[in-house]
Scaffold this motif. Structure first.
Motif, short mmCIF file in Angstrom:
data_model
loop_
_atom_site.label_atom_id
_atom_site.label_comp_id
_atom_site.label_asym_id
_atom_site.label_seq_id
_atom_site.Cartn_x
_atom_site.Cartn_y
_atom_site.Cartn_z
N GLU A 371 77.32 29.73 7.50
CA GLU A 371 76.54 29.60 8.74
C GLU A 371 77.46 29.59 9.95
O GLU A 371 77.19 30.26 10.96
CB GLU A 371 75.72 28.30 8.68
N TYR A 374 79.10 33.28 10.26
CA TYR A 374 78.27 34.47 10.48
C TYR A 374 76.88 34.17 11.04
O TYR A 374 76.07 35.09 11.17
CB TYR A 374 78.12 35.25 9.17
N LEU A 376 74.45 32.40 9.57
CA LEU A 376 73.46 32.56 8.51
C LEU A 376 72.73 31.25 8.23
O LEU A 376 73.29 30.16 8.37
CB LEU A 376 74.14 33.04 7.22
N ILE A 396 68.75 34.37 2.38
CA ILE A 396 69.62 34.33 3.56
C ILE A 396 68.89 34.94 4.75
O ILE A 396 68.39 36.07 4.67
CB ILE A 396 70.92 35.14 3.33
N HIS A 397 68.82 34.19 5.86
CA HIS A 397 68.33 34.72 7.12
C HIS A 397 69.49 34.72 8.12
O HIS A 397 70.35 33.84 8.10
CB HIS A 397 67.18 33.87 7.68
N ASP A 398 69.49 35.71 9.02
CA ASP A 398 70.53 35.73 10.04
C ASP A 398 70.08 34.91 11.26
O ASP A 398 69.00 34.30 11.26
CB ASP A 398 70.90 37.17 10.42
N ARG A 404 67.97 38.72 5.22
CA ARG A 404 69.06 39.65 4.95
C ARG A 404 69.33 39.83 3.45
O ARG A 404 69.88 40.85 3.04
CB ARG A 404 70.35 39.19 5.65
N LEU A 474 78.10 38.25 -0.35
CA LEU A 474 77.86 38.52 1.07
C LEU A 474 78.10 40.00 1.37
O LEU A 474 77.38 40.60 2.18
CB LEU A 474 78.77 37.66 1.94
N LEU A 478 74.77 41.39 3.00
CA LEU A 478 74.73 41.45 4.46
C LEU A 478 74.85 42.86 5.01
O LEU A 478 74.84 43.05 6.23
CB LEU A 478 75.85 40.57 5.05
#
Length: 679
Positions: A371, A374, A376, A396-398, A404, A474, A478
């Motif tokens: 987090e 990046y 996240l 995973i959310h950005d 993502r 990742l 990503l």
């Protein structure tokens, strides 16, 4: 639902997959893929991305999404029925891949697209996919005579079967050996957590007492802590002779013939394609351009590391003699006295360190590091289909709230599960119109499972391994590349694919990052500064020994593929002995058969490519040195790594992406410094 493998669902329904479903589903999907190729080729000369490449990629994606859970289940909960179904499909999948690679009409269609004026209007990822495809057509023998094409197909099918059989032998040999100990006194020296694990293993097997196995957590505990030298030697011999002609299971799961067959077939394949050897063929898709580059790189590292490795061993021998009156050091004594030496000089106990790394703190800490780097947000999903109760699932959310990626985590060792740690793709990212297929990853490890009511406690090495595999994840999840051939880890040069994984390991040594992932499993007390300083002081303890061990593996792998001669066979142990005389400082006993269980090169993707770990470590160390300059959680630098490396996947050459991030080509200095080796 008759066959879950034929649905369009993104996530596999693992519990619904039955061995009898597998072969019919794969047959149907292969037929559909072949029909798609034929239909697309009917457009004659009017070939475009949308009319040819995209529909074929979609058909193969459906095939891959069906095969992925089958392959994964075969690795993590292997049984005879699933193994039979898996092996029945391997030659069919190999035949399809070869058939596509040797399809001249398809090759000409790709070539026409590449030569068309509209090629320049495609985005860089599409252009890279086409260039890669033209290269891969040649590497699949598209230009061979029909007779040689047939032989190439046979080689590929035989290799897929032999490498699968090799891995099965290692798994079976690992599961077949155990030692039940009735008296706890025979386990003196081992920590209570390891003894509790041995007791739990015995109970699960319906035995009295304590059961030792060749699963790595059990093996490692014996080699590191057991005071009984006789026990250490017995377990060492069982472990290092797995799947060979010698040792306690000698001949039962013997990989000797398979190793020779695999090397022979790889060499024949390379010669068919016009290469002198398999090492040259391997480099056709890597950053390194010629064998001399690889050998020179490894020998340069060996030259810089050997003296320190020798000093590491001399110091250990002196310590064992002076402090413990122990004179004759054997390989089954190395880990044991190394741990004694670590405790003596650094007052650092691995068991004490484990107390501060319960998995219940490490996982959230790992996500917190991601987090900060990046932006996240990683959250757990509890309602999902799984193959084992230990498995967890996350999304995973950005920072903009966009989904993502998603990933399964399967952390603990158990019978019927392949050893080691790895990331594999479940689903790859692609974009069709306005719809984006979200990437999904498997993250698999073999850590010590929890015992009783206590959470699983992780060694610092295990924490580092988890960060490593998450780095791979990742890279896969990503990606912002919309096309399957180069999204995520697809299309990345193999000797650069370890960059994001090794890069993530660095945060396991940073105080601010450790504060996020550690806390005593009973009290929640943070990792004491005094313990952290001891860990840091001992970071490069025996780094020279570790370095030359990795170089031994790398040189051995590369040379057996580079120097293979059909009339002389693989000369596997002859070349290994030569490599050891050149770079090693510890000479194992004659009965040691480590190549017989070296799945990375005989069953995985690292054949003539194990050097990639060190090659990519140059990249990862140099990349991390920029964070050392700017700050380990510097958002601008983190964003640059995200956008220049992780999001780009295989859409550009790895060196070009590295230069975009670092501003220059890599140097070896940071690697040596991080390993405590003088330049």
């Amino acid at each position: 639902m008759n066959n879950p493998l034929l649905t369009d669902s993104i996530l596999p329904l693992f519990s619904a997959i039955k061995p009898e479903h597998v072969e019919p589903a794969i047959d149907q999907l292969l037929a559909e893929a072949r029909a798609t190729v034929e239909k697309c080729l009917q457009t004659k000369q009017n070939y475009t991305w949308e009319k040819l490449i995209a529909p074929i990629a979609d058909a193969e994606d459906r095939l891959n999404k069906a095969w992925s859970p089958v392959s994964h289940l075969n690795s993590v909960c292997n049984n005879e029925e699933l193994r039979a179904a898996y092996n029945a499909c391997l030659p069919k999948l190999s035949e399809y891949a070869t058939e596509i690679g040797q399809n001249k009409r398809l090759f000409y269609a790709y070539r026409l697209i590449a030569k068309h004026s509209e090629f320049s209007t495609l985005d860089s990822a599409q252009q890279k996919i086409i260039r890669n495809a033209l290269r891969d057509f040649r590497l699949s023998g598209v230009a061979l005579s029909e007779e040689k094409k047939q032989r190439y197909k046979e080689i590929c099918q035989e290799l897929s079967q032999h490498t699968s059989h090799f891995e099965e032998n290692v798994l079976d040999a690992t599961n077949a050996w155990n030692k039940v100990i009735n008296n706890k006194r025979d386990l003196v020296g081992m920590p209570e957590s390891a003894i509790a694990g041995a007791k739990q293993a015995a109970e699960q097997a319906g035995e009295e007492g304590y059961m030792l196995t060749l699963q790595f957590p059990s093996y490692n505990a014996v080699m590191t802590y057991a005071d009984s030298r006789e026990l250490r030697r017995e377990v060492y011999e069982a472990y290092t002779t797995r799947a060979s002609e010698t040792g306690p299971q000698g001949g039962h799961f013997d990989n000797s013939l398979l190793m020779e067959q695999i090397l022979s077939l790889r060499h024949e394949k390379a010669k068919l394609l016009g290469f002198n050897n398999y090492a040259e063929l391997s480099l056709a898709t890597k950053m390194a351009k010629k064998p001399e580059d690889v050998i020179g790189f490894l020998e340069n590292l060996a030259t810089k590391s050997w003296r320190q490795a020798r000093n590491d061993l001399i110091e250990l021998q002196n310590f064992a003699r002076e402090v413990h009156s122990f004179i004759e050091m054997e390989p089954w004594d190395i880990s044991y006295y190394s741990e004694k030496m670590r405790q003596h000089f650094y007052q650092l106990s691995q068991e004490e360190v484990k107390s501060y790394f319960p998995v219940t703190r490490v996982l959230p800490g790992l996500f917190a590091v991601a987090e900060r780097l990046y932006g996240l947000n990683i959250t757990e999903i509890f309602d999902f289909d799984t193959w084992h109760p230990d498995v967890q699932f996350f999304q995973i959310h950005d920072r903009d709230g966009q989904l993502r990626g998603q990933f399964f985590i399967d952390l603990f060792a158990r019978p019927k599960k392949r050893g080691g740690a790895w990331m594999d793709d479940c689903v790859s990212r692609k974009k069709s119109g306005d719809n984006v297929q979200i990437p999904v990853a498997y993250l698999t490890c073999n850590f010590t499972p929890p015992t009783g009511d206590a959470p699983a406690l992780m060694t610092h090495d295990e924490v580092t391994t988890l960060f490593h595999e998450f780095g791979h994840g990742l890279h896969h999840m990503l990606t912002q590349v919309d096309h399957l051939g180069v999204s995520g880890i697809n299309g990345v040069e193999w000797d650069a694919v370890e960059l994001p994984s090794q890069f993530m390991e660095n945060w396991c040594w940073e105080k601010d990052a450790l504060a996020l992932m550690s806390g005593h499993y009973e009290t929640g007390e943070p990792l004491p500064d005094s313990l952290f300083e001891k860990m840091l002081s001992a970071k490069n303890f025996q780094a020279g020994l570790f370095m030359v061990r990795q170089l031994e593996f790398s040189l051995f792998d590369f040379r057996i593929h580079l120097e293979y001669e059909p009339e002389r066979g693989g000369r596997i142990y002859e070349i290994l002995e030569q490599v050891r005389k050149h770079v090693a400082v510890i000479q194992p006993p004659k009965f040691n058969r480590f190549p017989h269980s070296f799945t990375h090169i005989f069953a995985g993707g690292y054949a003539a490519g194990y050097y990639s770990y060190k090659w990519a470590e140059v990249l990862s160390s140099d990349a991390y040195s920029l964070f050392e300059e700017k700050g380990i959680f510097d958002q601008e630098t983190g964003h640059s790594f995200l956008t220049n490396i992780l999001e780009k996947g295989g859409s550009q050459n790895a060196m070009d992406l590295f230069v975009e991030f670092r501003g220059r080509e890599p140097t070896i200095d940071a690697l040596l410094r991080h390993n405590g080796i003088a330049a």
